[in-house]
Design an enzyme around this catalytic site. Structure first.
Site, PDB file in Angstrom:
ATOM      1  N   CYS A 103      40.140  -1.239  63.460  1.00  0.00           N
ATOM      2  CA  CYS A 103      41.164  -2.287  63.605  1.00  0.00           C
ATOM      3  C   CYS A 103      40.649  -3.709  63.754  1.00  0.00           C
ATOM      4  O   CYS A 103      41.122  -4.602  63.070  1.00  0.00           O
ATOM      5  CB  CYS A 103      42.048  -1.954  64.797  1.00  0.00           C
ATOM      6  SG  CYS A 103      43.042  -0.499  64.499  1.00  0.00           S
ATOM      7  N   GLN A 123      38.039  -5.690  63.083  1.00  0.00           N
ATOM      8  CA  GLN A 123      37.565  -6.488  61.950  1.00  0.00           C
ATOM      9  C   GLN A 123      38.664  -6.666  60.903  1.00  0.00           C
ATOM     10  O   GLN A 123      38.934  -7.775  60.440  1.00  0.00           O
ATOM     11  CB  GLN A 123      36.338  -5.821  61.329  1.00  0.00           C
ATOM     12  CG  GLN A 123      35.910  -6.497  60.053  1.00  0.00           C
ATOM     13  CD  GLN A 123      34.513  -6.089  59.644  1.00  0.00           C
ATOM     14  OE1 GLN A 123      33.590  -6.053  60.443  1.00  0.00           O
ATOM     15  NE2 GLN A 123      34.350  -5.768  58.381  1.00  0.00           N
ATOM     16  N   VAL A 140      46.981   7.021  65.003  1.00  0.00           N
ATOM     17  CA  VAL A 140      48.148   6.456  65.685  1.00  0.00           C
ATOM     18  C   VAL A 140      49.329   7.418  65.605  1.00  0.00           C
ATOM     19  O   VAL A 140      49.912   7.790  66.633  1.00  0.00           O
ATOM     20  CB  VAL A 140      48.508   5.077  65.091  1.00  0.00           C
ATOM     21  CG1 VAL A 140      49.857   4.605  65.579  1.00  0.00           C
ATOM     22  CG2 VAL A 140      47.443   4.072  65.493  1.00  0.00           C
ATOM     23  N   ALA A 153      46.731  -9.969  69.577  1.00  0.00           N
ATOM     24  CA  ALA A 153      46.102  -9.185  70.649  1.00  0.00           C
ATOM     25  C   ALA A 153      44.723  -8.698  70.210  1.00  0.00           C
ATOM     26  O   ALA A 153      43.733  -8.828  70.945  1.00  0.00           O
ATOM     27  CB  ALA A 153      47.000  -7.996  71.022  1.00  0.00           C
ATOM     28  N   ALA A 196      42.828  -9.937  67.882  1.00  0.00           N
ATOM     29  CA  ALA A 196      41.923 -11.077  67.699  1.00  0.00           C
ATOM     30  C   ALA A 196      41.363 -11.524  69.060  1.00  0.00           C
ATOM     31  O   ALA A 196      40.165 -11.775  69.196  1.00  0.00           O
ATOM     32  CB  ALA A 196      42.667 -12.224  67.013  1.00  0.00           C
ATOM     33  N   GLU A 227      51.524  -0.672  67.696  1.00  0.00           N
ATOM     34  CA  GLU A 227      50.918   0.231  68.679  1.00  0.00           C
ATOM     35  C   GLU A 227      49.701  -0.442  69.305  1.00  0.00           C
ATOM     36  O   GLU A 227      48.830  -0.943  68.613  1.00  0.00           O
ATOM     37  CB  GLU A 227      50.516   1.544  67.981  1.00  0.00           C
ATOM     38  CG  GLU A 227      50.012   2.590  68.934  1.00  0.00           C
ATOM     39  CD  GLU A 227      50.908   2.723  70.154  1.00  0.00           C
ATOM     40  OE1 GLU A 227      52.081   3.091  69.997  1.00  0.00           O
ATOM     41  OE2 GLU A 227      50.449   2.439  71.282  1.00  0.00           O
TER      42      GLU A 227
HETATM   43  N1  NAD Z   1      43.417   3.559  65.112  1.00  0.00           N
HETATM   44  C1  NAD Z   1      43.834   2.750  66.073  1.00  0.00           C
HETATM   45  O1  NAD Z   1      43.278   2.696  67.167  1.00  0.00           O
HETATM   46  C2  NAD Z   1      45.040   1.888  65.878  1.00  0.00           C
HETATM   47  C3  NAD Z   1      45.650   1.279  66.971  1.00  0.00           C
HETATM   48  C4  NAD Z   1      46.772   0.504  66.780  1.00  0.00           C
HETATM   49  C5  NAD Z   1      47.282   0.325  65.502  1.00  0.00           C
HETATM   50  N2  NAD Z   1      46.674   0.904  64.428  1.00  0.00           N
HETATM   51  C6  NAD Z   1      47.270   0.727  63.095  1.00  0.00           C
HETATM   52  O2  NAD Z   1      48.024   1.892  62.794  1.00  0.00           O
HETATM   53  C7  NAD Z   1      47.978   2.160  61.379  1.00  0.00           C
HETATM   54  C8  NAD Z   1      47.465   3.563  61.149  1.00  0.00           C
HETATM   55  O3  NAD Z   1      46.134   3.654  61.660  1.00  0.00           O
HETATM   56  P1  NAD Z   1      45.397   5.046  61.835  1.00  0.00           P
HETATM   57  O4  NAD Z   1      44.130   4.766  62.553  1.00  0.00           O
HETATM   58  O5  NAD Z   1      46.350   6.055  62.398  1.00  0.00           O
HETATM   59  O6  NAD Z   1      45.115   5.395  60.275  1.00  0.00           O
HETATM   60  P2  NAD Z   1      44.656   6.790  59.657  1.00  0.00           P
HETATM   61  O7  NAD Z   1      43.947   6.459  58.412  1.00  0.00           O
HETATM   62  O8  NAD Z   1      43.995   7.642  60.716  1.00  0.00           O
HETATM   63  O9  NAD Z   1      46.035   7.520  59.299  1.00  0.00           O
HETATM   64  C9  NAD Z   1      46.908   7.112  58.291  1.00  0.00           C
HETATM   65  C10 NAD Z   1      47.466   8.345  57.596  1.00  0.00           C
HETATM   66  O10 NAD Z   1      48.521   7.950  56.721  1.00  0.00           O
HETATM   67  C11 NAD Z   1      48.528   8.841  55.612  1.00  0.00           C
HETATM   68  N3  NAD Z   1      49.285   8.259  54.509  1.00  0.00           N
HETATM   69  C12 NAD Z   1      49.001   7.144  53.789  1.00  0.00           C
HETATM   70  N4  NAD Z   1      49.981   6.920  52.881  1.00  0.00           N
HETATM   71  C13 NAD Z   1      50.898   7.900  53.030  1.00  0.00           C
HETATM   72  C14 NAD Z   1      52.126   8.205  52.394  1.00  0.00           C
HETATM   73  N5  NAD Z   1      52.633   7.417  51.420  1.00  0.00           N
HETATM   74  N6  NAD Z   1      52.815   9.294  52.791  1.00  0.00           N
HETATM   75  C15 NAD Z   1      52.319  10.083  53.779  1.00  0.00           C
HETATM   76  N7  NAD Z   1      51.167   9.849  54.432  1.00  0.00           N
HETATM   77  C16 NAD Z   1      50.458   8.767  54.053  1.00  0.00           C
HETATM   78  C17 NAD Z   1      47.055   9.033  55.310  1.00  0.00           C
HETATM   79  O11 NAD Z   1      46.841  10.227  54.564  1.00  0.00           O
HETATM   80  C18 NAD Z   1      46.453   9.096  56.723  1.00  0.00           C
HETATM   81  O12 NAD Z   1      46.327  10.433  57.192  1.00  0.00           O
HETATM   82  C19 NAD Z   1      47.097   1.055  60.789  1.00  0.00           C
HETATM   83  O13 NAD Z   1      47.931   0.029  60.337  1.00  0.00           O
HETATM   84  C20 NAD Z   1      46.280   0.581  61.972  1.00  0.00           C
HETATM   85  O14 NAD Z   1      45.888  -0.754  61.829  1.00  0.00           O
HETATM   86  C21 NAD Z   1      45.577   1.702  64.592  1.00  0.00           C
END
Ligand code: NAD
Length: 463
Positions: A277, A279, A14, A224, A226, A162
């Site tokens: 996401c 699950q 994201v 959304a 869900a 997002e």
């Molecule tokens: N992947 C998707 O399609 C999607 C879509 C919408 C929303 N989201 C939500 O967005 C959020 C992030 O998802 P993602 O898929 O990008 O996760 P991800 O695991 O790919 O990325 C998260 C990053 O955050 C970093 N991180 C964690 N703690 C940290 C800290 N204290 N300081 C600095 N960096 C830190 C981790 O090292 C990791 O690289 C989640 O809450 C997810 O539910 C994801």
């Protein structure tokens, strides 16, 4: 205050793409994406832009355009926090694996660590934007931490979930169906909302920018996901009934999808949804409902996940049954390992669980995926802890191309809907396989008639 510096904590699926698009569309704003993971940041800074850590169509072009101009990737978290007027929190919020709420609640430790770090470092007023998907009312906890640990500076918390889908992230970010921004009703809250609206307004039409209170915004994201997952489980539930009754789920989906109240999207029956996401967010919703004593609400949504698990195991059981009740020592080719096409993300991919079931029956698996490597596949299987790492290495290999994967195989399982699978020389694949040659199409991707004409025994989901 006009926002000139943005910091995003979390350079994942994201944070990376979202900030790349903000930087591209707002060249006047400096955007710094920070992460604790040094390897990930190094990969984002790789000289060869095709080696950035996340694959999404058109992402590398945008990074190439903005990186070094106003888009920066760094491990200097505190420096970036200090410089920024607006901080996005985009860290992971996985399902808790311990303690109260284990297996259901969202683990908020990464969020809390970010809040405490921001509080410690901030020397001037900041807008903190929740980009991660969070349980409703998390903004309250973030605000408490910031207000009680800060240096007397003012924080405004916004929720800006997002809605991008992996595989189409850039398209979704450039032309979103809507942007949702939740904030306080106070004048400071409304002012913060307008600062974020002004950023999106650089490319998103005003009527697509929706502002709400914080709680509605937080809960809308869980809702959304869900609803989307529920649609997949609903058509998957019907797929099993189709198989028993002689109905064809593709025909059923088409017939119901023409009803404008239902609509045609997200009606493709499959081996089940994956990804990081759906699950996790539903389990989180279930946990929240339970914690308010809303047991019927909780059970209703939990069924979506139960159905999804059932679909994955049903798929592997069917492979075993069809291959004369044994896959022991048999080579099964996996086409696809990513949880969907056009991404290299494998989190919660159905392929992992199908492979695990087949490995328990001593199958040998040869995987070909256009974007996923062996290290990731082994990591995913080891994570389940079903068998030793050396057993996984022994039983699972990565093929360099689909023809190698299928050579001498008893069966093919299609686990990801990559478009290129449709273009393969299926006659050549058939000729190289043991007979009878089976295709288990977990994504309803291939043409039944074409494959059956060649000689394959072809089974799709739901027909
Ligand atoms: N992947 C998707 O399609 C999607 C879509 C919408 C929303 N989201 C939500 O967005 C959020 C992030 O998802 P993602 O898929 O990008 O996760 P991800 O695991 O790919 O990325 C998260 C990053 O955050 C970093 N991180 C964690 N703690 C940290 C800290 N204290 N300081 C600095 N960096 C830190 C981790 O090292 C990791 O690289 C989640 O809450 C997810 O539910 C994801």
């Amino acid at each position: 205050m006009k926002v000139k510096n943005i910091c995003c904590i979390g350079a994942g699926y994201v944070g990376g793409p979202t900030m790349a698009v903000i930087a591209q569309k707002c060249p006047q704003i400096k955007v710094t994406v920070v992460d604790l993971n040094e390897n990930r940041i190094a990969a984002w800074n790789h000289l060869d832009v095709n080696k950035i850590p996340i694959y999404e169509p058109n992402l590398s072009e945008i990074v190439a355009e903005a990186r070094g101009r106003n888009l920066f990737f760094s491990t200097e978290v505190e420096k970036a926090i200090e410089e920024a007027e607006m901080i996005f929190i985009s860290v992971n919020t996985p399902t808790k694996t311990y303690g109260v709420g284990k297996g259901m609640a969202a683990d908020l430790k990464y969020i809390e660590l970010c809040a405490r770090q921001i509080a410690r470092v901030a020397k001037n007023d900041k807008i903190v934007v929740e980009k991660s998907t969070l349980p409703v009312r998390t903004a309250r906890a973030i605000k408490d931490i910031l207000d009680n640990n800060g240096n007397g500076v003012q924080f405004q918390i916004l929720s800006n979930p997002e809605f991008l889908a992996e595989g189409t992230a850039i398209q979704d970010l450039i032309s979103p169906d809507r942007v949702l921004i939740g904030g306080d009703s106070t004048s400071e809250g409304q002012n913060a909302i307008q600062q974020l609206v002004a950023i999106y307004a650089n490319w998103v039409p005003n009527d697509k920018i929706l502002t709400t209170n914080v709680w509605s915004s937080e809960l809308s994201k869980l809702t959304a996901n869900a609803f989307l997952a529920q649609r997949v489980s609903s058509i998957n539930a019907m797929s099993e009934l189709c198989e028993k009754t002689g109905a064809d789920v593709k025909e059923v989906a088409k017939a119901i999808g023409l009803d404008s109240r239902i609509g045609p999207k997200f009606l493709n029956a499959s081996v089940g949804f994956g990804g990081s996401c759906f699950q996790k967010d539903i389990l989180n919703l279930v946990y929240i409902a339970k914690s308010y004593g809303l047991n019927q609400v909780a059970e209703y949504w939990e069924q979506v996940v139960i159905m999804n698990d059932h679909q994955k195991h049903r798929f592997s059981k069917n492979i075993i049954k069809t291959l004369y009740d044994t896959v022991s020592g048999k080579k099964i080719a996996f086409l696809g390992w990513a949880f969907k096409k056009d991404t290299n993300d494998t989190r919660e991919s159905a392929a992992i669980y199908v492979a695990d079931d087949l490995l328990c029956e001593q199958a040998i698996i040869s995987v070909f995926d256009p974007k996923v490597g062996l290290e990731q596949i082994q990591f995913d299987l080891n994570y389940l802890e079903t068998r030793t790492e050396s057993k996984n290495i022994e039983a699972v290999e990565l093929a360099n191309n689909p023809y190698e994967a299928c050579n001498n195989a008893h069966a093919i399982a299609v686990l990801t809907e990559w478009d290129e699978f449709k273009t393969y020389d299926w006659q050549k694949i058939y000729d190289s396989m043991l007979k009878p040659a089976f295709v288990f199409d977990g994504r309803n991707l291939l043409e039944r008639e074409v494959l059956e004409k060649i000689g394959f025994v072809y089974q799709a989901i739901g027909s």
